[in-house]
Design a protein around this motif. Sequence first.
Motif, PDB file in Angstrom:
ATOM      1  N   PRO A 128     105.392  96.624  -3.673  1.00 11.73           N
ATOM      2  CA  PRO A 128     106.559  95.740  -3.587  1.00 11.73           C
ATOM      3  C   PRO A 128     107.519  95.994  -4.741  1.00 11.73           C
ATOM      4  O   PRO A 128     107.189  96.749  -5.659  1.00 11.73           O
ATOM      5  N   ASP A 129     108.695  95.347  -4.693  1.00  9.77           N
ATOM      6  CA  ASP A 129     109.640  95.501  -5.805  1.00  9.77           C
ATOM      7  C   ASP A 129     109.573  94.302  -6.745  1.00  9.77           C
ATOM      8  O   ASP A 129     110.335  94.194  -7.698  1.00  9.77           O
ATOM      9  N   ALA A 130     108.637  93.395  -6.475  1.00  8.21           N
ATOM     10  CA  ALA A 130     108.345  92.259  -7.352  1.00  8.21           C
ATOM     11  C   ALA A 130     106.903  91.835  -7.057  1.00  8.21           C
ATOM     12  O   ALA A 130     106.372  92.136  -5.990  1.00  8.21           O
ATOM     13  N   VAL A 131     106.272  91.156  -7.996  1.00 14.33           N
ATOM     14  CA  VAL A 131     104.897  90.702  -7.785  1.00 14.33           C
ATOM     15  C   VAL A 131     104.848  89.832  -6.530  1.00 14.33           C
ATOM     16  O   VAL A 131     105.662  88.923  -6.351  1.00 14.33           O
ATOM     17  N   SER A 132     103.891  90.122  -5.653  1.00 17.70           N
ATOM     18  CA  SER A 132     103.836  89.426  -4.362  1.00 17.70           C
ATOM     19  C   SER A 132     102.404  89.026  -4.021  1.00 17.70           C
ATOM     20  O   SER A 132     101.629  89.818  -3.484  1.00 17.70           O
ATOM     21  N   GLU A 133     102.063  87.782  -4.323  1.00 13.50           N
ATOM     22  CA  GLU A 133     100.757  87.259  -3.931  1.00 13.50           C
ATOM     23  C   GLU A 133     100.647  87.185  -2.413  1.00 13.50           C
ATOM     24  O   GLU A 133      99.572  87.394  -1.838  1.00 13.50           O
ATOM     25  N   ARG A 134     101.767  86.895  -1.753  1.00 14.61           N
ATOM     26  CA  ARG A 134     101.773  86.796  -0.291  1.00 14.61           C
ATOM     27  C   ARG A 134     101.390  88.135   0.344  1.00 14.61           C
ATOM     28  O   ARG A 134     100.615  88.185   1.302  1.00 14.61           O
ATOM     29  N   ALA A 135     101.938  89.239  -0.185  1.00 18.61           N
ATOM     30  CA  ALA A 135     101.611  90.552   0.360  1.00 18.61           C
ATOM     31  C   ALA A 135     100.136  90.878   0.167  1.00 18.61           C
ATOM     32  O   ALA A 135      99.501  91.485   1.040  1.00 18.61           O
ATOM     33  N   ARG A 136      99.565  90.470  -0.958  1.00 22.64           N
ATOM     34  CA  ARG A 136      98.130  90.690  -1.185  1.00 22.64           C
ATOM     35  C   ARG A 136      97.304  89.870  -0.197  1.00 22.64           C
ATOM     36  O   ARG A 136      96.288  90.349   0.325  1.00 22.64           O
ATOM     37  N   ARG A 137      97.736  88.647   0.073  1.00 19.36           N
ATOM     38  CA  ARG A 137      97.008  87.817   1.022  1.00 19.36           C
ATOM     39  C   ARG A 137      97.016  88.432   2.412  1.00 19.36           C
ATOM     40  O   ARG A 137      96.015  88.384   3.135  1.00 19.36           O
ATOM     41  N   HIS A 138      98.137  89.037   2.782  1.00 19.34           N
ATOM     42  CA  HIS A 138      98.213  89.676   4.098  1.00 19.34           C
ATOM     43  C   HIS A 138      97.217  90.833   4.204  1.00 19.34           C
ATOM     44  O   HIS A 138      96.630  91.062   5.266  1.00 19.34           O
ATOM     45  N   LEU A 139      97.019  91.569   3.119  1.00 15.52           N
ATOM     46  CA  LEU A 139      96.023  92.636   3.138  1.00 15.52           C
ATOM     47  C   LEU A 139      94.623  92.067   3.355  1.00 15.52           C
ATOM     48  O   LEU A 139      93.820  92.638   4.099  1.00 15.52           O
ATOM     49  N   GLN A 140      94.335  90.945   2.709  1.00 15.44           N
ATOM     50  CA  GLN A 140      93.025  90.319   2.883  1.00 15.44           C
ATOM     51  C   GLN A 140      92.827  89.858   4.324  1.00 15.44           C
ATOM     52  O   GLN A 140      91.736  89.988   4.895  1.00 15.44           O
ATOM     53  N   GLU A 141      93.891  89.321   4.926  1.00  9.61           N
ATOM     54  CA  GLU A 141      93.814  88.877   6.316  1.00  9.61           C
ATOM     55  C   GLU A 141      93.567  90.062   7.251  1.00  9.61           C
ATOM     56  O   GLU A 141      92.778  89.968   8.200  1.00  9.61           O
ATOM     57  N   LEU A 142      94.242  91.187   6.998  1.00 13.37           N
ATOM     58  CA  LEU A 142      94.022  92.379   7.814  1.00 13.37           C
ATOM     59  C   LEU A 142      92.592  92.884   7.654  1.00 13.37           C
ATOM     60  O   LEU A 142      91.969  93.344   8.623  1.00 13.37           O
ATOM     61  N   GLN A 143      92.061  92.797   6.447  1.00 12.18           N
ATOM     62  CA  GLN A 143      90.671  93.210   6.225  1.00 12.18           C
ATOM     63  C   GLN A 143      89.729  92.338   7.039  1.00 12.18           C
ATOM     64  O   GLN A 143      88.744  92.822   7.604  1.00 12.18           O
ATOM     65  N   GLY A 144      90.044  91.040   7.115  1.00 16.77           N
ATOM     66  CA  GLY A 144      89.235  90.139   7.921  1.00 16.77           C
ATOM     67  C   GLY A 144      89.241  90.514   9.391  1.00 16.77           C
ATOM     68  O   GLY A 144      88.218  90.417  10.080  1.00 16.77           O
ATOM     69  N   VAL A 145      90.406  90.971   9.887  1.00 10.87           N
ATOM     70  CA  VAL A 145      90.511  91.433  11.275  1.00 10.87           C
ATOM     71  C   VAL A 145      89.585  92.623  11.510  1.00 10.87           C
ATOM     72  O   VAL A 145      88.835  92.677  12.491  1.00 10.87           O
ATOM     73  N   VAL A 146      89.631  93.585  10.596  1.00  3.08           N
ATOM     74  CA  VAL A 146      88.799  94.784  10.730  1.00  3.08           C
ATOM     75  C   VAL A 146      87.316  94.418  10.669  1.00  3.08           C
ATOM     76  O   VAL A 146      86.498  94.904  11.459  1.00  3.08           O
ATOM     77  N   ASP A 147      86.962  93.552   9.742  1.00  2.00           N
ATOM     78  CA  ASP A 147      85.559  93.152   9.589  1.00  2.00           C
ATOM     79  C   ASP A 147      85.034  92.458  10.846  1.00  2.00           C
ATOM     80  O   ASP A 147      83.831  92.512  11.134  1.00  2.00           O
ATOM     81  N   ALA A 148      85.955  91.811  11.588  1.00  2.00           N
ATOM     82  CA  ALA A 148      85.555  91.104  12.811  1.00  2.00           C
ATOM     83  C   ALA A 148      85.579  92.004  14.044  1.00  2.00           C
ATOM     84  O   ALA A 148      85.342  91.532  15.158  1.00  2.00           O
ATOM     85  N   GLY A 149      85.873  93.295  13.854  1.00  2.00           N
ATOM     86  CA  GLY A 149      85.864  94.236  14.964  1.00  2.00           C
ATOM     87  C   GLY A 149      87.207  94.542  15.576  1.00  2.00           C
ATOM     88  O   GLY A 149      87.299  95.276  16.557  1.00  2.00           O
TER      89      GLY A 149
END
Length: 232
Positions: free
Chosen positions: A148-169
């Motif tokens: 990102p062009d600034a610190v983004s906790e929201r963008a990090r959370r989206h990565l965690q959510e995508l990881q959850g999708v993958v972990d669930a198949g």
Amino acid sequence: MLFPTLHRGVLLARRQRFLADIRLDDGREILAHCPNTGRMLGYSRPGLTVWASERTTAGRCAWTWELAEVGGSLVGVHPARANALAAEAIGAGRIPALAGYAEFLREVRYGAAGSRIDLLLRGPGRPDCYVEVKSVTAADEFELGIFPDAVSERARRHLQELQGVVDAGGRGVLLFCVQRADVLAVRAASEIDPAYARALQAARRGGVEVLAWQCAVSTCGIALHRPLPLLA
């Protein structure tokens, strides 16, 4: 995606996150909405050539800053257009990795934090594909697009959510929409948000797919048209 008629001018100042002063080529000085709330690194300096669109509604004239010219190349400054650009490209079958799905949904709630996925693709006999779209408009001195062009906790959370999708198949995809034609590849901006850079590496190791696609940008329109390498 076609633009409405654009008016060329010179950026006088980015007054605050949401406003910009622009002098049009016809001499008018306008106050334009700035749709990009980020730092706009390298393309918000006074004196840059810019383009704005005009909208008249109920007697009110509103302006929106659409493009900036940097080193002879155009940059799309409207990050919210990234979702529509991605949807347009996927719908037209221009992104092979995301082609062939029968159903196409937008802004569907998912994940433990109740986030909204930008695009949800579904098809018979295939796992659901969750696509998170991120707009890349900043670049470094090595012609690399950065996010990102600034610190983004929201963008990090989206990565965690995508990881959850993958972990669930399911299938989790991060799509970088690069709204400028002057970069050679895309990388995580570890110097700006090191936590995001680490999270992106972890997500890729965990099976989240990461794609980067570059836009062709002109004063007539903008569209995703070719893939770019993603640097670790």
